[in-house]
Design a protein around this motif. Structure first.
Motif, short mmCIF file in Angstrom:
data_model
loop_
_atom_site.label_atom_id
_atom_site.label_comp_id
_atom_site.label_asym_id
_atom_site.label_seq_id
_atom_site.Cartn_x
_atom_site.Cartn_y
_atom_site.Cartn_z
N UNK A 1 1.47 6.44 -6.96
CA UNK A 1 0.36 7.31 -7.36
C UNK A 1 0.75 8.78 -7.29
N UNK A 2 1.49 9.14 -6.21
CA UNK A 2 1.95 10.52 -6.10
C UNK A 2 2.91 10.88 -7.24
N UNK A 3 3.82 9.96 -7.59
CA UNK A 3 4.75 10.22 -8.69
C UNK A 3 4.00 10.34 -10.01
N UNK B 1 2.08 13.72 -14.41
CA UNK B 1 0.97 14.28 -15.17
C UNK B 1 1.02 15.81 -15.18
N UNK B 2 1.29 16.40 -14.03
CA UNK B 2 1.43 17.86 -13.96
C UNK B 2 2.59 18.35 -14.83
N UNK C 1 0.83 -1.20 0.00
CA UNK C 1 0.00 0.00 0.00
C UNK C 1 0.86 1.26 0.00
N UNK C 2 1.95 1.24 0.77
CA UNK C 2 2.85 2.40 0.81
C UNK C 2 3.48 2.65 -0.56
N UNK C 3 3.96 1.56 -1.19
CA UNK C 3 4.60 1.70 -2.51
C UNK C 3 3.59 2.21 -3.53
#
Length: 324
Positions: A117-119, A124-125, A110-112
């Motif tokens: 997901x954050x990366x 995307x930004x 879950x942490x990975x």
């Protein structure tokens, strides 16, 4: 009955708080609280002796040590004190040294996934910003291309304006030469009273749409002589013509490159009748040309129209001719 009375004697002092100092931190027992604890123990021993009917003199400690009931009661009391101390200190130690649970494989995954997901959101930004930058670059490139086209058009316009200005100046010079000067056939001659070298005089005549004067025959020579004499009388000024022998000594050419076929060189005056002739030239008016390689440009005298060779860097008046 005695046992019940003994148990009450042990429990009541605890309820009244007599043993509070004995349950404090270990560092307080070293001082005044340690003495109070010792007195309390002695008082309890005396009460036990009286309850059991034992002597209270010296050596009473040995007799208490041999009595099983006393030892059981004292052991029970010490055990209760230790349990109370453990209960008092255990919450502090457990709160300070509570072991953290080790992560499970599901927690690691879950942490990975959260980090990925954050990366992905960050990428995307970045893609959005990169697209915006690409769009801006395309717009700037188009604007730069338009500016270059406009600049090229401006250069062409400026070049065309310069050419038009040159043509206008040449036409103006030609009209001025024919209006202010003298016209002869298809030529017009105009005197300039500015002092210039022969090359600079030719450049100024060319910028005005003409050339330095190039008399091609006796008729043009006589017309030019009369015009210069009338313009500069009573003085005698040499005036640049468009004739020189720079290319080869003795080979005189006009400024347009044509070979000169008519000459009007100055000649020394002939001796008066009856005077003795001399082979030497007159020192003030020698025969021309006499400058050799040092004098390669031709000027016309304004008094008699004769030709003289001069240093091309000498600054003289000049006369231009314009087509009519």
């Amino acid at each position: 009955m005695q046992a019940a009375w003994l148990l009450g004697a042990l429990v009541v002092p605890q309820l009244l708080g007599f043993g509070h100092g004995a349950r404090g931190p270990g560092r307080d027992w070293e001082g005044g609280w340690g003495g109070a604890l010792e007195e309390e123990r002695k008082r309890e021993s005396l009460m036990l002796k009286e309850a059991l009917g034992l002597p209270t003199g010296v050596g009473s400690n040995d007799s208490l040590a041999g009595n099983p009931e006393v030892e059981e009661v004292l052991g029970t009391k010490e055990t209760q004190g230790e349990e109370e101390e453990d209960e008092t200190t255990s919450p502090i130690s457990s709160s300070n040294h509570f072991p953290s649970p080790s992560p499970t494989p599901e927690d690691t995954i879950s942490y990975i996934l959260g980090r990925l997901s954050g990366l992905d959101a960050g990428l995307h930004q970045l893609h959005i910003r990169l697209h915006a930058l690409d769009t801006r670059v395309v717009q700037l490139t188009q604007g730069l291309r338009q500016l270059r086209d406009a600049t090229s058009d401006t250069h062409d316009s400026v070049h065309a304006l310069k050419e038009a200005q040159v043509r206008a100046e040449q036409e103006h010079g030609r009209l001025e030469g024919c209006l202010k000067g003298v016209r002869l056939g298809h030529k017009c001659f105009l005197l300039s009273r500015d002092f210039e070298t022969q090359a600079a005089a030719q450049a100024r005549c060319k910028a005005r749409g003409g050339n330095l004067a190039q008399p091609a025959d006796r008729q043009q020579m006589d017309a030019l002589g009369r015009y210069l004499h009338a313009a500069l009388a009573p003085y005698n000024w040499p005036v640049w013509l468009g004739v020189n022998d720079r290319r080869s000594e003795g080979l005189y050419l006009f400024e347009n490159g044509q070979r000169v076929s008519f000459f009007a060189w100055h000649r020394a005056p002939s001796p008066e009748p009856g005077a003795q002739s001399s082979a030497a030239s007159h020192p003030l008016s020698p025969d021309q040309p006499n400058g050799g390689v040092l004098e390669n440009c031709v000027a016309q005298a304004s008094d008699d129209g004769s030709w003289w060779d001069h240093d091309c860097e000498r600054r003289l008046y000049f006369v231009c001719e314009y087509p009519f």
